[in-house]
Design an enzyme around this catalytic site. Structure first.
Site, PDB file in Angstrom:
ATOM      1  N   GLU A 128      53.669  48.730  82.573  1.00 27.01           N
ATOM      2  CA  GLU A 128      54.222  49.260  81.316  1.00 27.01           C
ATOM      3  C   GLU A 128      53.287  50.359  80.816  1.00 27.01           C
ATOM      4  OE1 GLU A 128      54.396  45.731  78.908  1.00 27.01           O
ATOM      5  OE2 GLU A 128      56.397  45.158  79.636  1.00 27.01           O
ATOM      6  N   GLU A 180      61.257  42.648  84.199  1.00 23.93           N
ATOM      7  CA  GLU A 180      60.861  41.585  83.270  1.00 23.93           C
ATOM      8  C   GLU A 180      61.973  41.371  82.258  1.00 23.93           C
ATOM      9  OE1 GLU A 180      57.128  41.716  81.231  1.00 23.93           O
ATOM     10  OE2 GLU A 180      56.000  42.297  83.031  1.00 23.93           O
TER      11      GLU A 180
END
Length: 470
Positions: free
Chosen positions: A173, A295
């Site tokens: 991320e 995710e």
């Protein structure tokens, strides 16, 4: 000359390596059903409490999870999971410039766990995760590029002969950590940083040869988020059909992720999930660009019935667009933190079977019947679906289970999962009082044989209906 170089790279993907299918990522993702992440394990960091030089692999358990086992992945495969994301933090495990040499013990342990996942016959996603050097600020870009190239060159070399079942994910991320724009979709500085790093990652892997010439690669938007500004400023490489967009979406936020004011425990509104899927479809899927939601999840609030409905809704929406999803499991079940635990890694017990049921139901007919290959040091066995008609589930269109492990109970009866399919627990299991050590490893007691076909450190093994038992 360009044509000759390309042909040379493609030839290296076959010679001296495991045969690798030359298929597009758009085709590859069709084989991915439901995924599971080994959260808070290889990605754990304990820089202040561990001596990484003294024990380079101790960080695997420093956030409280147990050491990862092959049996864990076999259990997950039997439940229906065929995609396994392995979040891995490399910070603390590599040396100084200019080589940034990865510790040999750490690389070996990472490879062991990748092999655990691939031994199931499924797919593995290996990434770089909680890094301290790739925060998306312009001042970090030059040094981050050097480290990214050095780390990924080593990873690519280690796994150069692995086939298409191993996927590389360039970053987790990437974002401006600690900045006001960290989680709101980013700004020009952050978008530019991520786009440049993604481009460099793809070029680095492609230049390493072996099967990496055809390796399927995942690249994220800013923070891997689905916000309009992050998606609109994301650059997808042209001319490479083996690249996948990596996105994360814990939706609806107040139900799935929020741990503070505004958090809710009931799932009654799927509009936020619809919005996410519409953004993904309009920007990527409709343009022929494959996506993996690397995710997603909904933390435990003592609301398993709602999480079951949420899981079915989420997966059904994603599956209708051809988007595989990987659920986040950090091994935490109680407390004030993020409670995304799904399976007890010590006992291999499915703590929330209804949640798993929702995931599988959401897949509909897309889940494939698989032959599960069990790999040991000396022998291999294969488990085939049973045609035994001596249980309630046959009348409902499901076969009987070979074993007696119950993962879900409803008004019809007790259910298990074998080879990725629901099956009915036989009535004879209700009368079975015997227990055995193999059950803690995810294998049943032998019911009708006493023949020993293999012995290891755990004990003596038999085989019934193509399954290991004790």
């Amino acid at each position: 000359m360009k044509i000759l170089n390309t042909l040379s790279l493609l030839s290296l993907a076959v010679i001296g390596s495991k045969a690798m299918k030359n298929i597009s990522s758009k085709e590859l993702v069709k084989d991915l059903t439901i995924g599971w992440s080994l959260g808070n394990t290889l990605d754990a960091t304990c820089f202040e409490t561990l001596d990484y030089n003294k024990n380079p692999i101790a960080s695997e358990t420093c956030w409280g999870n147990v050491k990862t086992t092959q049996e864990l992945y076999y259990k997950l495969s039997d439940l229906g999971f065929n995609t396994f994301r392995i979040p891995t933090t490399w910070s603390g495990h590599f040396g100084d410039a200019p080589d940034y040499k990865i510790n040999d013990q750490w690389m070996k342990r990472v490879r062991e766990i990748v092999d655990y996942a691939l031994n199931t016959g499924g797919y593995a996603i290996l990434n770089i995760h909680h890094e301290t050097w790739n925060h998306a600020f312009q001042k970090n870009l030059d040094s981050a590029k050097k480290i990214l190239v050095a780390i990924w060159k080593q990873i690519a070399a280690e796994f150069a002969d692995y086939d298409e079942h191993l996927i590389f994910e360039g970053m987790n991320e990437p974002r401006k950590v600690g900045d006001a724009n960290e989680w709101n979709g980013g700004d020009y500085e952050g978008w530019s940083f991520v786009n440049e790093m993604n481009d460099l990652f793809v070029k680095t892997i492609r230049a390493t040869g072996g099967n990496n010439a055809l390796r399927h690669l995942m690249i994220p938007t800013y923070a891997a988020c689905v916000m309009d500004n992050a998606v609109n400023n994301f650059k997808f490489p042209s001319g490479d059909d083996k690249v996948i967009v990596s996105l994360h979406s814990y939706s609806p936020y107040n139900f799935a992720l929020n741990n503070g004011a505004g958090a809710i425990s009931n799932f009654n509104d799927g509009s936020e999930i619809d919005w996410v899927m519409n953004i993904i479809n309009s920007n990527f899927i409709s343009k022929g660009i494959p996506v993996i939601i690397g995710e997603f999840g909904a933390m435990n609030r003592n609301n398993e019935d709602d999480r079951e409905r949420w899981a079915e809704y989420y997966i059904k929406k994603a599956t209708s667009l051809g988007i595989p999803c990987v659920i986040w499991d950090n091994g935490y079940f109680e407390g004030e933190g993020e409670r995304f635990g799904l399976i007890n890694r010590s006992t291999l017990q499915v703590v929330y079977p209804k949640l798993v049921n929702g995931l599988i139901k959401g897949l509909g007919n897309s889940i494939k019947t698989r032959t599960t290959v069990r790999k040991t040091t000396t022998t291999t066995s294969q488990s085939q679906p049973t045609n035994d008609n001596s249980c309630f589930s046959v009348n409902l269109g499901y076969s009987c289970c070979n074993g007696c492990e119950v993962v879900y109970t409803d008004s019809d009866g007790k259910w298990g999962v074998e080879n990725g399919n629901w099956c009915g627990i036989k009535s004879s299991c209700n009368n079975a009082s015997r227990s055995c050590w193999s059950e803690r490893l995810g294998y049943p007691c032998c019911q009708s044989t006493s023949s020993v076909v293999y012995t290891d450190n755990d004990g003596k093994w038999g085989v019934e209906n193509g399954n290991w038992c004790e």
